[in-house]
Write a protein that holds these residues in place. Structure first.
Motif, PDB file in Angstrom:
ATOM      1  N   PRO A   1      -0.022  -3.437 -13.396  1.00 17.89           N
ATOM      2  CA  PRO A   1      -1.268  -2.772 -13.032  1.00 17.89           C
ATOM      3  C   PRO A   1      -1.862  -2.567 -12.145  1.00 17.89           C
ATOM      4  O   PRO A   1      -2.927  -3.372 -12.348  1.00 17.89           O
ATOM      5  CB  PRO A   1      -0.642  -1.497 -13.901  1.00 17.89           C
ATOM      6  CG  PRO A   1      -0.274  -2.848 -15.409  1.00 17.89           C
ATOM      7  CD  PRO A   1      -0.115  -4.192 -14.563  1.00 17.89           C
ATOM      8  N   THR A   2      -2.509  -1.538 -11.364  1.00 17.12           N
ATOM      9  CA  THR A   2      -3.496  -1.641 -10.247  1.00 17.12           C
ATOM     10  C   THR A   2      -4.204  -0.500 -10.063  1.00 17.12           C
ATOM     11  O   THR A   2      -5.483  -0.468 -10.064  1.00 17.12           O
ATOM     12  CB  THR A   2      -3.776  -1.781  -8.728  1.00 17.12           C
ATOM     13  OG1 THR A   2      -3.102  -0.426  -8.784  1.00 17.12           O
ATOM     14  CG2 THR A   2      -2.708  -2.915  -8.468  1.00 17.12           C
ATOM     15  N   ASN A   3      -3.991   0.884 -11.467  1.00 23.78           N
ATOM     16  CA  ASN A   3      -4.752   1.588 -11.061  1.00 23.78           C
ATOM     17  C   ASN A   3      -5.068   2.608 -10.421  1.00 23.78           C
ATOM     18  O   ASN A   3      -6.506   3.206 -10.002  1.00 23.78           O
ATOM     19  CB  ASN A   3      -5.748   1.265 -12.588  1.00 23.78           C
ATOM     20  CG  ASN A   3      -5.246   0.940 -13.961  1.00 23.78           C
ATOM     21  OD1 ASN A   3      -4.734   1.621 -14.426  1.00 23.78           O
ATOM     22  ND2 ASN A   3      -5.963   0.336 -14.577  1.00 23.78           N
ATOM     23  N   SER A   4      -3.738   2.050  -9.162  1.00 21.45           N
ATOM     24  CA  SER A   4      -4.498   2.388  -8.175  1.00 21.45           C
ATOM     25  C   SER A   4      -3.636   3.486  -7.251  1.00 21.45           C
ATOM     26  O   SER A   4      -2.055   3.286  -7.881  1.00 21.45           O
ATOM     27  CB  SER A   4      -4.825   2.053  -6.612  1.00 21.45           C
ATOM     28  OG  SER A   4      -4.847   2.102  -5.415  1.00 21.45           O
ATOM     29  N   ASP A   5      -3.754   4.823  -6.741  1.00 17.72           N
ATOM     30  CA  ASP A   5      -2.453   5.857  -6.299  1.00 17.72           C
ATOM     31  C   ASP A   5      -1.464   5.502  -5.119  1.00 17.72           C
ATOM     32  O   ASP A   5      -1.113   5.733  -4.250  1.00 17.72           O
ATOM     33  CB  ASP A   5      -3.155   6.585  -5.857  1.00 17.72           C
ATOM     34  CG  ASP A   5      -3.708   7.795  -7.082  1.00 17.72           C
ATOM     35  OD1 ASP A   5      -3.258   7.344  -8.412  1.00 17.72           O
ATOM     36  OD2 ASP A   5      -4.671   8.623  -6.970  1.00 17.72           O
TER      37      ASP A   5
ATOM     38  N   ASP B   1       1.040  -1.226   0.072  1.00 12.92           N
ATOM     39  CA  ASP B   1       0.380   0.108   0.616  1.00 12.92           C
ATOM     40  C   ASP B   1       0.950   1.234   0.182  1.00 12.92           C
ATOM     41  O   ASP B   1       0.720   2.698   0.778  1.00 12.92           O
ATOM     42  CB  ASP B   1      -0.984  -0.277   1.498  1.00 12.92           C
ATOM     43  CG  ASP B   1      -0.261   0.028   2.303  1.00 12.92           C
ATOM     44  OD1 ASP B   1       1.255   0.378   2.434  1.00 12.92           O
ATOM     45  OD2 ASP B   1      -0.749   0.586   3.680  1.00 12.92           O
ATOM     46  N   LYS B   2       2.061   1.278  -0.666  1.00 14.23           N
ATOM     47  CA  LYS B   2       3.619   2.108  -0.634  1.00 14.23           C
ATOM     48  C   LYS B   2       2.704   2.652  -1.527  1.00 14.23           C
ATOM     49  O   LYS B   2       3.425   4.055  -1.821  1.00 14.23           O
ATOM     50  CB  LYS B   2       4.203   1.728  -0.407  1.00 14.23           C
ATOM     51  CG  LYS B   2       4.598   1.456   0.719  1.00 14.23           C
ATOM     52  CD  LYS B   2       4.382   2.312   2.189  1.00 14.23           C
ATOM     53  CE  LYS B   2       4.985   2.152   2.964  1.00 14.23           C
ATOM     54  NZ  LYS B   2       4.472   2.871   4.152  1.00 14.23           N
TER      55      LYS B   2
END
Length: 125
Positions: free
Chosen positions: A103-107, A59-60
């Motif tokens: 890729p997760t497309n999450s920030d 989660d970084k």
């Protein structure tokens, strides 16, 4: 199969302490964490090969250092012949690993995938 899953979970926890079969059911998630599943194929009498699908989550956000370190440690673990697992019932050999970023497309959420091939010999069948 329960012995195999248990031994693999224990082995993965030496690399990523938060390691789980199929999914992380913890109420409070601790990152990074690893999940795995398997698909098997017969190789010989009492010997099966398994493709382990492994995911590491962190989660970084854009800071990749921790997740890349976890993946690097997993690669080193698999590549080290000293990490074979021998029990009264089972002999597990890690053959190879193929890592791949996803890729997760999450920030915030990061994901790395790896496929690991292992051979398991059931010694008392």
């Amino acid at each position: 199969m329960i012995d195999l899953i248990s031994e693999l979970t224990t082995a993965f926890r030496t690399v990523v302490p938060e390691s789980f079969y199929l999914k992380n059911n913890k109420e409070t998630v601790i990152y990074p964490y690893l999940t795995f599943s398997y698909t098997g194929e017969p190789l010989a009498k009492n010997i099966k090969g398994f493709y382990l699908d492994v995911d590491i989550f962190d989660d970084k956000g854009k800071d990749n250092e921790r997740i890349e370190q976890a993946m690097s440690q997993l690669v080193d673990f698999v590549d080290n012949d000293d990490n074979r697992i021998m029990t009264d019932e089972l002999f597990i050999r890690f053959d190879y690993i193929k890592p791949n970023p996803i890729p997760t497309n999450s920030d915030t959420l990061q994901r790395r995938y790896a496929q690991i091939y292992v051979r398991a010999d059931w010694r008392n069948k």
